[in-house]
Structure formats: structure tokens, C-alpha cells
Design a protein around this motif. Structure first.
Motif, short mmCIF file in Angstrom:
data_model
loop_
_atom_site.label_atom_id
_atom_site.label_comp_id
_atom_site.label_asym_id
_atom_site.label_seq_id
_atom_site.Cartn_x
_atom_site.Cartn_y
_atom_site.Cartn_z
N LEU A 100 0.84 -1.20 0.00
CA LEU A 100 0.00 0.00 0.00
C LEU A 100 0.87 1.25 0.00
O LEU A 100 1.90 1.32 0.69
CB LEU A 100 -0.91 0.00 1.23
N ILE A 101 0.45 2.23 -0.77
CA ILE A 101 1.18 3.49 -0.84
C ILE A 101 0.96 4.24 0.48
O ILE A 101 -0.18 4.48 0.88
CB ILE A 101 0.70 4.35 -2.02
N PRO A 102 2.04 4.66 1.15
CA PRO A 102 1.86 5.36 2.43
C PRO A 102 1.28 6.76 2.21
O PRO A 102 1.58 7.40 1.18
CB PRO A 102 3.28 5.43 2.99
N PRO A 103 0.41 7.22 3.11
CA PRO A 103 -0.11 8.58 2.98
C PRO A 103 1.05 9.56 2.86
O PRO A 103 2.04 9.47 3.59
CB PRO A 103 -0.91 8.77 4.28
N GLY A 104 0.92 10.48 1.92
CA GLY A 104 1.95 11.48 1.71
C GLY A 104 2.83 11.18 0.52
O GLY A 104 3.44 12.10 -0.04
N ALA A 105 2.96 9.92 0.10
CA ALA A 105 3.77 9.57 -1.06
C ALA A 105 2.96 9.77 -2.33
O ALA A 105 1.75 9.55 -2.34
CB ALA A 105 4.25 8.13 -0.95
N ASP A 106 3.62 10.16 -3.41
CA ASP A 106 2.90 10.37 -4.67
C ASP A 106 3.61 9.72 -5.85
O ASP A 106 3.24 9.95 -7.01
CB ASP A 106 2.67 11.84 -4.94
N ALA A 107 4.61 8.86 -5.62
CA ALA A 107 5.27 8.12 -6.69
C ALA A 107 6.06 6.98 -6.09
O ALA A 107 6.38 6.98 -4.88
CB ALA A 107 6.18 9.03 -7.51
N VAL A 108 6.38 6.03 -6.93
CA VAL A 108 7.27 4.92 -6.55
C VAL A 108 8.40 4.89 -7.58
O VAL A 108 8.15 4.85 -8.79
CB VAL A 108 6.55 3.57 -6.51
N VAL A 109 9.60 4.90 -7.06
CA VAL A 109 10.78 4.82 -7.92
C VAL A 109 11.24 3.38 -7.92
O VAL A 109 11.53 2.81 -6.86
CB VAL A 109 11.90 5.75 -7.43
N MET A 110 11.32 2.76 -9.11
CA MET A 110 11.75 1.36 -9.17
C MET A 110 13.18 1.23 -8.68
O MET A 110 13.99 2.14 -8.84
CB MET A 110 11.58 0.81 -10.58
N GLN A 111 13.48 0.10 -8.06
CA GLN A 111 14.76 -0.05 -7.37
C GLN A 111 15.96 0.05 -8.31
O GLN A 111 17.06 0.40 -7.89
CB GLN A 111 14.79 -1.36 -6.60
N GLU A 112 15.75 -0.21 -9.60
CA GLU A 112 16.84 -0.08 -10.55
C GLU A 112 17.24 1.37 -10.82
O GLU A 112 18.27 1.63 -11.45
CB GLU A 112 16.46 -0.76 -11.87
N TRP A 113 16.39 2.33 -10.36
CA TRP A 113 16.63 3.74 -10.63
C TRP A 113 17.16 4.50 -9.41
O TRP A 113 17.01 5.72 -9.31
CB TRP A 113 15.35 4.42 -11.12
N VAL A 114 17.74 3.79 -8.47
CA VAL A 114 18.25 4.46 -7.27
C VAL A 114 19.71 4.07 -7.06
O VAL A 114 20.19 3.04 -7.56
CB VAL A 114 17.42 4.10 -6.01
N ALA A 115 20.39 4.93 -6.31
CA ALA A 115 21.75 4.64 -5.85
C ALA A 115 21.82 5.00 -4.37
O ALA A 115 20.92 5.66 -3.83
CB ALA A 115 22.76 5.44 -6.67
N PHE A 116 22.89 4.55 -3.70
CA PHE A 116 23.02 4.78 -2.26
C PHE A 116 24.33 5.50 -1.98
O PHE A 116 25.36 5.23 -2.62
CB PHE A 116 23.00 3.44 -1.51
N ASP A 117 24.28 6.43 -1.02
CA ASP A 117 25.52 7.09 -0.60
C ASP A 117 26.15 6.32 0.55
O ASP A 117 25.67 5.25 0.93
CB ASP A 117 25.26 8.55 -0.25
#
Length: 412
Positions: A100-117
Motif C-alpha cells: 500500500l502506498i503510504p499517505p503522503g507519497a505520490d510516486a514509486v521509484v523502481m529499485q533499478e533507478w536508485v543509488a546509495f551514498d
């Protein structure tokens, strides 16, 4: 003198038959897992939104688009079936497909489109749009929406659809009951030794299988002796037990053809002899039941096995659809090119053909023996081609056909 001096065209005969048949009214509740081949008895309105809430279309991170320009810490982890907390400001939520989309969120970024610092904060790669990768509430079906109509023939797809609405059972029309009888003292049952002058009864197994494929309930009245008394008794028994009585043989004009006169004696014969080949001596009428009950429909097919098969495909299939409460059914006609010459006279002919794809479209080859007794032509063929009366067909010309193994299509 016969009361049916002329051959009735096939389209006219079928129109008359359908006008004489009323859909069954009895319904029953059936579990959603047992609906194959059944006919829906009423419209289905969605009792809820599907999906019932916004959820993620894939594994990724739920975000506020306005906050995605910077690295975001992960504030919660959301799996399918879990109720999330509102999304904390300046954070993202790890989310799984179906979560379920949490209240306040308005998009989901697929995990292939993220990086970590170095601090395991999430950096979004690429442009993020509001609503991205979110399946919205009611996207599939909305509360109160009509999702299936009365008369729908149900298959596995509909079972899944109805289950997605949370329906455990749905109302369907009672199965059509068909009483099947075969006439002909020359017929022996498979497994028996043939006596001089006998042939094996192929019509009964053919029609029992064909009827089972149509989803009807078959009442097997067996093989009836070639006598007027036995024929009348079988027809009366069929009328009391079934919605439609289906016979093979005995509808021509021979001295041992007792079906037609028996129908005329017990009830009413409304059609006899159609302008079709094979299958000219088709009979259609009604036979009364016990007092106060509606009459049973009667359809008599000729005795030759190919005539039986063609009659079932051309006439019986639309009749069963009408009885079952479905919209009018018709074959899905295609056009092919004949690789043969053919000439018809007074009757519309149904040829057993093999349709094969070619660079120019469908190529149609006719079985070399179109005799109505050659049942092997039906298994050789994959289609029936229709040649109108008074036609001189030449190789290369267009010809309408339909595939034998396809269901007829509802025209509602």
C-alpha cells in the motif's frame, strides 16, 4: 401431398427456429471455481473498487516527488498486506510490489533507478513523475461498475475476474437438457460384432461428445427400434425430461423413417427439408409435455454422420445458445482462396476444407470426397466452407469459411 413442398433456405429456417425458442428461466448459484461453460444469469456489478487502495506496481521506493532532488533516508519498509505509516517528511519508504502506498507519497521509484551514498541514503536517478508506478484505487474496476452482462458465456478468465471482486458464487442459467436418441435397426454399438447389413453407430458418440463441449446436460435415450410405437414412446419420454429432443435418422421419406410422422402425431412439425447440403432432411418442431408445461423443442437430423455434424454446427449450436439465454451466436467467418472448382445448384453447401496460411492469406483445400457418409472428412478438415446456392466457384476465388474448433461468437 407433403405440407412442405419446398426447400427452406438455411438462413430463413434458422431464423424461424430461433423465433420459436425461448430462453430458459431457471437459475442456480454456482461456486466461482466451477463456472466453465456456464451462462451468467444476471449482470454483475462490482461490489468494491479493484484494487481497493493505491498500491505499488513494483519493488522500489515510495517518495514525495517534490523531495527527490536530494538523498533521502529510508523511514519504513512496506510489504504487501501491511498497513503503512504516513511517509515522514524528507524520507522515502522501501516498498514491495503490491504494498500500500503510504499517505503522503505520490510516486514509486523502481529499485533499478536508485543509488546509495555512504550513509545508505537513497539517491533518485532520472526524472520522477507524480503517480509513477502506482496502481490507483479503482484502476481496474470501480464500485458499482457493470463488469459482466447477463448472458455471458463464462470461461477461466471470467472466473478470475469474479474472484478478484471477492465473489464466492454467482447466479447462472440452468444447463440446457438435451435428450438424444438414434434410430436405425442397421446400427450396432461399438464393441459389438457386426452382423450382415449392419454398421457401427457413430452418431451417438459424436453427438454426446459434441454436446458435452457445448456445456449441456445430455439425457441419453439410446438407440430406438425402427417402429412407430418405439419412436413415439422415445419422443414422449424425451419431451418430459429435456428442453430439446435431438434425433438422428428417421426424418426422410422411407417406409422405416418413423420420426417425422411421430412428431406430427404427438405435436407439431414446423420445418422439414432445408436447402442445405449435406443435411437436407432436417426436421424441426415441438412436442407437448404434461398438461400445463411448455412444449419441448424437437430437432431431427439426418442419419448420415457428416450431415449430423454439419447440422449440429450450423443449426444446433445457435439453438442451444438461444435456449441457454445467450445472445445470438454466429461463426466467425473468415475469407480464404479456394484451390478447387465447385458448382452448387439449389442447396447451400458446406464443404469440409483444410485452411492453411499462405503469403496471399488463407488457402482452402477441399476433401476429395464430400459424401455425407465419409466421416473421415470431418477429422481431416479443420474448417467448414459455405458455398451459396447457384454458385460456380473457380479456383482462386474468395470463399467464406470458419474453423471447426472455434466457438461461435455472441452478437450482443
Amino acid at each position: 401431398m407433403s405440407t412442405f413442398p419446398f426447400l427452406t433456405p438455411v438462413e430463413e429456417a434458422l431464423s424461424q427456429m430461433l423465433a420459436e425458442v425461448s430462453p430458459l428461466m431457471e437459475t442456480e448459484l454456482i461456486p466461482v471455481t466451477q463456472l466453465l461453460g456456464r451462462v451468467l444469469a444476471e449482470d454483475i456489478l462490482a461490489p468494491l473498487d479493484v484494487p481497493p487502495a493505491d498500491h505499488s506496481a513494483m519493488d522500489g521506493y515510495a517518495v514525495r516527488v517534490a523531495e527527490t532532488a536530494v538523498e533521502l533516508p529510508v523511514s519504513q519498509r512496506i510489504t504487501a498486506g501491511q498497513v503503512p505509516q504516513p511517509l515522514a517528511a524528507q524520507s522515502c519508504a522501501r516498498i514491495m510490489t503490491g504494498g500500500l502506498i503510504p499517505p503522503g507519497a505520490d510516486a514509486v521509484v523502481m529499485q533499478e533507478w536508485v543509488a546509495f551514498d555512504e550513509e545508505d541514503k537513497v539517491l533518485m536517478l532520472g526524472k520522477i513523475e507524480p503517480g509513477q508506478n502506482i496502481r490507483r484505487r479503482g484502476q481496474d474496476m470501480q464500485l458499482g461498475q457493470r463488469v459482466l452482462s447477463r448472458g455471458q458465456l463464462l470461461d477461466a478468465r471470467h472466473q478470475g475476474l469474479l474472484a478478484s471482486l471477492g465473489l464466492a458464487e454467482v447466479p447462472v442459467m440452468r444447463r440446457v437438457r438435451v435428450a438424444l436418441l438414434a434410430t436405425g435397426d442397421e446400427l450396432a454399438m461399438p464393441g459389438q460384432a457386426l452382423q450382415p447389413g449392419q454398421i457401427y453407430n457413430s452418431n451417438r458418440p459424436l453427438l454426446m461428445g459434441w454436446l458435452a463441449q457445448q456445456g449441456v446436460e445430455v439425457i441419453d435415450l439410446g438407440q430406438v427400434a425402427d417402429t412407430a410405437v418405439a419412436t413415439e414412446a422415445a419422443l414422449q419420454m424425451g419431451a418430459e425430461q429435456a428442453d430439446l429432443i435431438l434425433s438422428t435418422g428417421g426424418v426422410s421419406v422411407g417406409e422405416e423413417d418413423h420420426v417425422k410422422p411421430a412428431v406430427e402425431k404427438l405435436g407439431q412439425l414446423q420445418l422439414w427439408k432445408l436447402a442445405m447440403k449435406p443435411g437436407k432432411p432436417v426436421a424441426f418442431g415441438r412436442i407437448p409435455r404434461a398438461q400445463g408445461q411448455a412444449e419441448a423443442v424437437f430437432l431431427g437430423l439426418p442419419g448420415n454422420p457428416v450431415s449430423v455434424f454439419v447440422g449440429a454446427e450450423v443449426l444446433l449450436k445457435p439453438l442451444l445458445a438461444r435456449l441457454a439465454g445467450r445472445p445470438p451466436a454466429t461463426p466467425r467467418l473468415l475469407t480464404g482462396r479456394a484451390d478447387f472448382d465447385w458448382h452448387t445448384q439449389l442447396r447451400q453447401e458446406y464443404l469440409r476444407v483444410r485452411a492453411e496460411p499462405s503469403a496471399e492469406g488463407w488457402q482452402l483445400s477441399a476433401h476429395p470426397n464430400q459424401n455425407s457418409g465419409v466421416l473421415s472428412s470431418v477429422t481431416w478438415a479443420n474448417a467448414l466452407a459455405c458455398v451459396p446456392p447457384h454458385t460456380r466457384l473457380q479456383a482462386g476465388q474468395a470463399l467464406a469459411f470458419w474453423f471447426i474448433d472455434e466457438p461461435f461468437f455472441d452478437q450482443g
